[in-house]
Design a protein around this motif. Sequence first.
Motif, short mmCIF file in Angstrom:
data_model
loop_
_atom_site.label_atom_id
_atom_site.label_comp_id
_atom_site.label_asym_id
_atom_site.label_seq_id
_atom_site.Cartn_x
_atom_site.Cartn_y
_atom_site.Cartn_z
N GLY A 194 0.83 -1.19 0.00
CA GLY A 194 0.00 0.00 0.00
C GLY A 194 0.86 1.25 0.00
N VAL A 195 0.56 2.18 -0.90
CA VAL A 195 1.32 3.43 -1.00
C VAL A 195 0.55 4.52 -0.26
CG1 VAL A 195 2.32 5.13 -2.56
CG2 VAL A 195 2.23 2.73 -3.24
N PRO A 196 1.17 5.17 0.71
CA PRO A 196 0.48 6.27 1.40
C PRO A 196 -0.04 7.30 0.41
CG PRO A 196 2.54 5.73 2.51
CD PRO A 196 2.53 4.96 1.22
N THR A 197 -1.21 7.85 0.70
CA THR A 197 -1.83 8.81 -0.20
C THR A 197 -0.89 9.95 -0.56
OG1 THR A 197 -4.01 8.26 0.71
CG2 THR A 197 -3.81 10.34 -0.50
N GLU A 199 2.16 9.91 -0.99
CA GLU A 199 3.24 9.48 -1.88
C GLU A 199 2.75 9.09 -3.27
OE1 GLU A 199 6.58 9.40 -1.06
OE2 GLU A 199 5.93 10.46 0.74
N GLN A 200 1.44 9.03 -3.47
CA GLN A 200 0.92 8.49 -4.72
C GLN A 200 1.23 9.35 -5.93
OE1 GLN A 200 -3.18 7.26 -4.44
NE2 GLN A 200 -2.80 6.00 -2.62
N LEU A 246 -4.24 1.75 -4.88
CA LEU A 246 -2.85 2.11 -4.63
C LEU A 246 -2.55 2.15 -3.14
CD1 LEU A 246 -2.40 4.92 -7.31
CD2 LEU A 246 -1.53 2.58 -7.41
N ALA A 247 -3.51 2.57 -2.35
CA ALA A 247 -3.29 2.69 -0.91
C ALA A 247 -3.44 1.37 -0.17
CB ALA A 247 -4.27 3.71 -0.32
N ALA A 254 2.59 -5.58 -6.17
CA ALA A 254 3.32 -4.56 -5.44
C ALA A 254 3.53 -3.34 -6.32
CB ALA A 254 4.68 -5.09 -4.95
N LYS A 255 3.83 -2.24 -5.65
CA LYS A 255 4.18 -1.01 -6.34
C LYS A 255 5.68 -0.83 -6.14
CE LYS A 255 -0.35 -0.67 -5.07
NZ LYS A 255 -1.06 -1.39 -4.00
N THR A 256 6.43 -0.78 -7.24
CA THR A 256 7.89 -0.84 -7.12
C THR A 256 8.58 -0.17 -8.29
OG1 THR A 256 9.77 -2.35 -6.82
CG2 THR A 256 7.99 -3.10 -8.26
#
Length: 375
Positions: A194-197, A199-200, A246-247, A254-256
Amino acid sequence: MPVSDIQQQVQQTVDRLVASDAERGVQVAVYHRGDLVVDVTSGVADPATGREVTPATVFYNYSIGKAATATIVHVLVERGLFGYDTPVAELWPEFAAHGKEGVTVRHVLNHTAGVPGLPGDTTVADVCDWDRVCAVVADEKPWWEPGTATGYHAYTFGYVLGEVARRATGKPVSQLLAEEVAVPLGVGGELYFGVPTAEQGRLAVLEDAPGSADMLAQLPDDLPMFKAGPKSLFPTAELGNRPDMLAADVPAGAKTSARAIARMYAALLGELPDVQLLTPEQLGEATAVSFAGPDQVFGNEATWGLGYALGLPERPGTVDSVFGMAGAGGSYAFGDKANGIAFALTKNRLTMDFAAFDEITSIVYGALAPGQRAA
C-alpha cells in the motif's frame, strides 16, 4: 558485447520503444554478481503533465510483487516462526472451514491450495478491505484436493500468505515488507504494497495499450479465469490507477521501481555484500521445482517453486536456474542463479505481450551470459 556497453544498448532500445509509441514509460535495472550494470529509464510517467520516468519512479506492475510476498514468507520460515509444511489453520484457525485444515504454507506458495477464486460479486472496495477478503477466503470451499493440482491464485495468494505472516508476527504485511525487505535493501521509498496517499503523486500513471480494453470486453464471462475473480478485478489501467487500490495492501502485487525489485533478487542470489535475505540452502529449496502441471484456472503449463515461477517464458532450459514473476501488462522481474543476474523491467503501458521484455533480455544475456542467450 562487452559488459561496459550493455547500459548504452539497453538505453537505446527503450528509447526506440518509447519513440515508436510501443511503450510510454519504461525502467530497466540489472544487477550482475552484485553490481548494478543497467539502470535505464525512458519516457514519461504521466503523459498529462509530462513528468518523466526516473530511476525512483514507482510503478504498479501487479504480480511481479508476488515475489516480494513470497520473500517475506521465506524470511519468516528461516527465522523459525512457522514452516513450509505448517498448516495454514494452525496459525489462522478460521481457514480450516470446508475441509481446508490440511492446506499448508507450501500449498499456498506453489498455488496448489485449491482456493484460487474470489466470488463473482467481489468489488474493488472488497479487495481493499483486508479483514473482509480474509473472511471470504477462509470460508471458501476448495476447488480441488490441496496439493494435487495447481491453479493461479491471482489475488488469494497474497491474502492467505499475508494473513499467515500477520498471525505469526502480529504485524501487517506492509510493515513486514518494509522491515524485512525494503528498508534493509535501502529501497524503502520504492517498494510498497500500500502506497500512502501523500506518496501516490510519485507513481507512474498506467494506461492500457490500444485495443486491449476492447479485447477484454469481448472475452466470454464464463472463462475459468473469471471464476477466479470478476472482470472488474482484471488488472487494467483503470484499476491500477485507483487511489484506493494504490493505498491498499493487496500483496498479490506490489508497487515498485525496477531497481528496487531487481535489488531484492540480487539479495536473494546472495550477491550483495551488505545484506542477505536467505541462506543459499533455503534459496535452493525455495527455487526448486515444487509443483508442475496444467494450470486449472488459465490452462497453461505451470512450473512453480515456492512462490516464484520457474524458468523464462518459452525457454524450458532455464527452469533450473531462473526464478521470478511476470506482471500483467508486460513487466517482469527475476533472478538467475547460474549467471548471477537479477533483472527487472517495469512500465506503465499495459500490453498484452512481453515483447519489450523479450528484446531486452536478449541484450542482457548477450552481454552477461553470451553462451546462454535468453532468446
